[in-house]
Design a protein around this motif. Sequence first.
Motif, mmCIF file in Angstrom:
data_model
loop_
_atom_site.group_PDB
_atom_site.id
_atom_site.type_symbol
_atom_site.label_atom_id
_atom_site.label_comp_id
_atom_site.label_asym_id
_atom_site.label_seq_id
_atom_site.Cartn_x
_atom_site.Cartn_y
_atom_site.Cartn_z
ATOM 1 N N ALA A 160 86.591 53.788 28.215
ATOM 2 C CA ALA A 160 86.531 53.134 29.524
ATOM 3 C C ALA A 160 87.899 53.024 30.180
ATOM 4 O O ALA A 160 88.006 53.010 31.412
ATOM 5 N N CYS A 161 88.957 52.957 29.367
ATOM 6 C CA CYS A 161 90.297 52.852 29.970
ATOM 7 C C CYS A 161 91.029 54.192 29.980
ATOM 8 O O CYS A 161 92.240 54.235 30.216
ATOM 9 N N GLY A 162 90.313 55.286 29.733
ATOM 10 C CA GLY A 162 90.892 56.615 29.900
ATOM 11 C C GLY A 162 91.381 57.278 28.631
ATOM 12 O O GLY A 162 92.027 58.325 28.691
ATOM 13 N N ILE A 163 91.079 56.704 27.470
ATOM 14 C CA ILE A 163 91.487 57.294 26.197
ATOM 15 C C ILE A 163 90.353 58.160 25.651
ATOM 16 O O ILE A 163 89.201 57.726 25.608
ATOM 17 N N THR A 164 90.672 59.375 25.259
ATOM 18 C CA THR A 164 89.683 60.267 24.669
ATOM 19 C C THR A 164 89.493 59.906 23.195
ATOM 20 O O THR A 164 90.458 59.713 22.467
ATOM 21 N N VAL A 165 88.241 59.810 22.778
ATOM 22 C CA VAL A 165 87.922 59.447 21.399
ATOM 23 C C VAL A 165 87.649 60.712 20.594
ATOM 24 O O VAL A 165 86.819 61.536 20.978
ATOM 25 N N ILE A 166 88.363 60.840 19.478
ATOM 26 C CA ILE A 166 88.210 62.002 18.601
ATOM 27 C C ILE A 166 87.497 61.577 17.330
ATOM 28 O O ILE A 166 87.744 60.499 16.801
ATOM 29 N N SER A 167 86.609 62.422 16.838
ATOM 30 C CA SER A 167 85.986 62.186 15.545
ATOM 31 C C SER A 167 85.486 63.519 14.999
ATOM 32 O O SER A 167 85.747 64.578 15.582
ATOM 33 N N GLY A 168 84.754 63.442 13.869
ATOM 34 C CA GLY A 168 84.418 64.659 13.146
ATOM 35 C C GLY A 168 82.982 65.111 13.200
ATOM 36 O O GLY A 168 82.577 65.978 12.406
ATOM 37 N N MET A 169 82.162 64.534 14.111
ATOM 38 C CA MET A 169 80.785 64.970 14.327
ATOM 39 C C MET A 169 79.870 64.741 13.132
ATOM 40 O O MET A 169 78.763 65.273 13.081
ATOM 41 N N ALA A 170 80.298 63.932 12.153
ATOM 42 C CA ALA A 170 79.437 63.632 11.012
ATOM 43 C C ALA A 170 78.420 62.563 11.405
ATOM 44 O O ALA A 170 78.521 61.935 12.463
ATOM 45 N N GLN A 171 77.446 62.334 10.541
ATOM 46 C CA GLN A 171 76.506 61.245 10.752
ATOM 47 C C GLN A 171 77.241 59.907 10.649
ATOM 48 O O GLN A 171 78.359 59.827 10.165
ATOM 49 N N GLY A 172 76.601 58.847 11.105
ATOM 50 C CA GLY A 172 77.182 57.527 10.948
ATOM 51 C C GLY A 172 78.219 57.204 12.007
ATOM 52 O O GLY A 172 77.990 57.398 13.204
ATOM 53 N N ILE A 173 79.370 56.717 11.573
ATOM 54 C CA ILE A 173 80.417 56.244 12.480
ATOM 55 C C ILE A 173 80.830 57.326 13.473
ATOM 56 O O ILE A 173 80.958 57.074 14.673
ATOM 57 N N ASP A 174 81.070 58.558 12.985
ATOM 58 C CA ASP A 174 81.507 59.642 13.877
ATOM 59 C C ASP A 174 80.543 59.829 15.039
ATOM 60 O O ASP A 174 80.951 59.874 16.210
ATOM 61 N N SER A 175 79.261 59.935 14.730
ATOM 62 C CA SER A 175 78.268 60.249 15.764
ATOM 63 C C SER A 175 78.161 59.152 16.812
ATOM 64 O O SER A 175 78.098 59.435 18.014
ATOM 65 N N VAL A 176 78.128 57.889 16.378
ATOM 66 C CA VAL A 176 77.993 56.821 17.368
ATOM 67 C C VAL A 176 79.262 56.707 18.198
ATOM 68 O O VAL A 176 79.203 56.380 19.396
ATOM 69 N N ALA A 177 80.428 57.000 17.617
ATOM 70 C CA ALA A 177 81.676 56.960 18.385
ATOM 71 C C ALA A 177 81.675 58.032 19.464
ATOM 72 O O ALA A 177 82.037 57.769 20.620
ATOM 73 N N HIS A 178 81.256 59.251 19.103
ATOM 74 C CA HIS A 178 81.178 60.314 20.111
ATOM 75 C C HIS A 178 80.218 59.937 21.236
ATOM 76 O O HIS A 178 80.553 60.041 22.425
ATOM 77 N N ALA A 179 79.017 59.522 20.870
ATOM 78 C CA ALA A 179 77.989 59.232 21.878
ATOM 79 C C ALA A 179 78.427 58.120 22.811
ATOM 80 O O ALA A 179 78.222 58.203 24.035
ATOM 81 N N ALA A 180 79.039 57.072 22.263
ATOM 82 C CA ALA A 180 79.484 55.960 23.102
ATOM 83 C C ALA A 180 80.624 56.374 24.021
ATOM 84 O O ALA A 180 80.669 55.995 25.192
ATOM 85 N N ALA A 181 81.550 57.171 23.511
ATOM 86 C CA ALA A 181 82.711 57.569 24.313
ATOM 87 C C ALA A 181 82.341 58.505 25.450
ATOM 88 O O ALA A 181 83.003 58.505 26.495
ATOM 89 N N LEU A 182 81.307 59.302 25.280
ATOM 90 C CA LEU A 182 80.904 60.234 26.337
ATOM 91 C C LEU A 182 80.489 59.509 27.603
ATOM 92 O O LEU A 182 80.499 60.100 28.695
ATOM 93 N N ASN A 183 80.129 58.248 27.488
ATOM 94 C CA ASN A 183 79.711 57.487 28.667
ATOM 95 C C ASN A 183 80.879 56.975 29.492
ATOM 96 O O ASN A 183 80.678 56.422 30.573
ATOM 97 N N GLY A 184 82.123 57.126 29.001
ATOM 98 C CA GLY A 184 83.291 56.635 29.716
ATOM 99 C C GLY A 184 84.129 57.763 30.275
ATOM 100 O O GLY A 184 83.866 58.952 30.032
ATOM 101 N N VAL A 185 85.192 57.407 31.007
ATOM 102 C CA VAL A 185 86.034 58.426 31.645
ATOM 103 C C VAL A 185 86.838 59.216 30.620
ATOM 104 O O VAL A 185 87.209 60.362 30.867
ATOM 105 N N GLY A 186 87.126 58.616 29.450
ATOM 106 C CA GLY A 186 87.921 59.316 28.453
ATOM 107 C C GLY A 186 87.165 60.403 27.734
ATOM 108 O O GLY A 186 87.730 61.393 27.286
ATOM 109 N N ARG A 187 85.852 60.203 27.597
ATOM 110 C CA ARG A 187 84.951 61.133 26.906
ATOM 111 C C ARG A 187 85.383 61.388 25.460
ATOM 112 O O ARG A 187 86.032 60.538 24.856
#
Length: 412
Positions: A160-187
Amino acid sequence: MAAPDAPAHTGPRPFSALGEDGRNEYWAALALRHCPGIGPRSRARLLQMFGSAYAAVRAVEDWPRAGLNKRQAGEFARGTWRKEARREWDAARALDALILLWPDAAFPRLLRELPDGPALLYLSGDAGLLRAPAIAVVGSRRAGDHALGVAAHMARRLSACGITVISGMAQGIDSVAHAAALNGVGRSIGVLGTGIDRVYPRSGHELFRRMAREGLLISEFAPGTAPLAGNFPIRNRIISGLALGVVVVEAASRSGSLITARMALEQNREVFAVPGPAMDEQCAGCQELVRQGARPVFTVEDILRDMADILRPFSISEASLPPDVSDEAPVPATPPTPPPLPDTARAAAESLTAAGPKERLLGHLRGKGAVHIDTLAQELGLPVAELSALLVGLEILGAVQRLPGARYEAVS
């Protein structure tokens, strides 16, 4: 700086648009990747010294200047790498893969600086995200609901404040972090342990498509590469390498996320850990990170304050954080009385709080008020790792409370 005979381009190109210079550089990068005896560190030294893979392979006689030996140069001259290099070349051509080469202007500076950085990346999605400030959010594949909620909240707020979120596309924490970040400007950026065209895990097919459409997927592995176990620790250095900091949410003592955290420390990145409940085995890795000096965090505001100097050039600060209406809840007129601490949790917390340092720390805080953890370490003459464990124990016991910006104060 790129070598004169391998001119830099601004961004990634599909295989079909590489041109002669691009194909020369790509083939040279494949040669270095597949040559027996040349590992990631040797390859990175060649790239850093000569400016491109193409320049490096044309100056084999000068490899000793980059710390390589005659055996490595001889192996390259024998051409034993050609079969595997050709196989990857053909796979990229068949896919018309989008390729970003080391000399290209858009190749991430942070990866160029790594002692074992990649010579090329395959991409799918918005390559412009590689220019954005990024923070990694990683954790357990089998995380509980609370940890998943924490990861989603942090990823959403960072984005939401413009930071891009990086993760490893695994199940669990990675997946929810990606999905949530895609809704913001940082993606979000997903770093794969497979080829750029392989969906893994299979259950992540929808997220994979969404990341390619709204975010960015990257891989250093050849198109078609299967999800081999050994690939994932290798890709972790890119997750941490692209990030300014790494946040670990719920990690067991042998979690792969701890590999990412260790690599982040080696790469001089900021490392944060959400400690989680005492005695919870799924959080043991995070608690160990705190003991080793990682910063314990509970909110995105904590991260933004701790990284203020790093984020300032990007005009990102706590003031950049918009209200998060979805997480707001009515504040009760009278704070609820916390439940009594279980005996097992109390015993674990007390095991972290030796009597001498505990009394000295509490007396210091009572006399000075809120103090930053680094200042406390200096003033008390305690190692940060020891002090962090002590503070976590005292916080569980309710003797201190953590304030925004990694500051602590005694609870009266």
